[in-house]
Design an enzyme around this catalytic site. Structure first.
Site, short mmCIF file in Angstrom:
data_model
loop_
_atom_site.label_atom_id
_atom_site.label_comp_id
_atom_site.label_asym_id
_atom_site.label_seq_id
_atom_site.Cartn_x
_atom_site.Cartn_y
_atom_site.Cartn_z
N HIS A 1 0.84 -1.20 0.00
CA HIS A 1 0.00 0.00 0.00
C HIS A 1 0.88 1.26 0.00
O HIS A 1 0.62 2.21 -0.72
CB HIS A 1 -0.89 0.05 1.24
N LYS B 1 -15.90 -7.40 4.74
CA LYS B 1 -14.89 -8.23 5.41
C LYS B 1 -14.84 -7.91 6.91
O LYS B 1 -14.93 -6.76 7.30
CB LYS B 1 -13.50 -7.91 4.83
N ARG C 1 -2.05 -5.79 -8.45
CA ARG C 1 -0.98 -6.72 -8.11
C ARG C 1 -0.76 -7.76 -9.20
O ARG C 1 0.33 -7.99 -9.65
CB ARG C 1 -1.31 -7.45 -6.81
N SER D 1 -2.82 -7.75 2.75
CA SER D 1 -3.03 -7.66 4.20
C SER D 1 -3.38 -9.04 4.74
O SER D 1 -2.97 -9.40 5.85
CB SER D 1 -4.18 -6.69 4.49
#
Ligand code: ADP
Length: 166
Positions: free
Chosen positions: A17, A41, A90, A128
């Site tokens: 990040h 989430k 990504r 994460s």
């Protein structure tokens, strides 16, 4: 003046990040990091903890601010008078969902565009979720997160150990 928002869960903020933040902050005048409060989430760090950590790791960037937001990103961008959304890509797997989100946002508000930064190769694997898994088993996460996040993990682990010893 170009003002952009960078939305996400940041549970917690990783070096991946931070890489995006650093690079985006170089090309826009103002970057507002938005922590989504209503994500589906379940989070490991509370909203306050995530906000605090992001503020610590971005304190040296004079054009970066951190906010928590509820509702959709489009509204968050509008409220902040931003016409640009920053996202990181990504892998190919990110591409499909990111394109869908970007096109939806642009359809809702045609003045809003999304700018993607492709991840630096050394962070391409980093999420994460992976960091939390690795940290859970007590492994060293110093290559994945900034020092403040490492300390936050240590505090959580110590707290967990104290509670389980009761
Ligand atoms: P996650 O998908 O890990 O829960 P977030 O919702 O916090 O991540 O992600 C916010 C934004 O940061 C997304 O655009 C995501 O693709 C990007 N991002 C997350 N990790 C990385 C990384 N290692 N490299 C580049 N971009 C990343």
């Amino acid at each position: 003046m170009v003002r952009a928002v960078y939305p996400g869960n940041f549970d917690p903020v990783t070096l991946g990040h931070l890489d995006i933040i650093q690079r985006a902050a170089r090309v826009v005048d103002e970057l507002i990091i938005g922590i989504a409060a209503n994500s589906s989430k379940t989070s490991f760090f509370t909203l306050e903890e995530r906000e605090e950590l992001l503020k610590i790791v971005t304190e040296n960037f004079s054009n970066v601010t951190v906010k928590v937001f509820e509702g959709i990103t489009v509204e968050f961008a509008r409220e902040n008078n931003a016409h640009l959304i920053i996202r990181g890509l990504r892998a190919v797997t990110d591409f499909e969902s990111e394109m869908q989100i970007a096109q939806t946002n642009h359809t809702i508000d045609s003045e809003l565009d999304t700018m993607f930064f492709t991840t630096s190769l050394n962070y391409a694997f980093l999420s994460s979720t992976i960091v939390k898994e690795v940290a859970f088993y007590g492994a060293d996460i110093s290559k994945f997160v900034p020092p403040a996040v490492m300390r936050a993990f240590q505090q959580k682990v110590e707290l967990r150990e104290r509670i389980s010893a009761l």
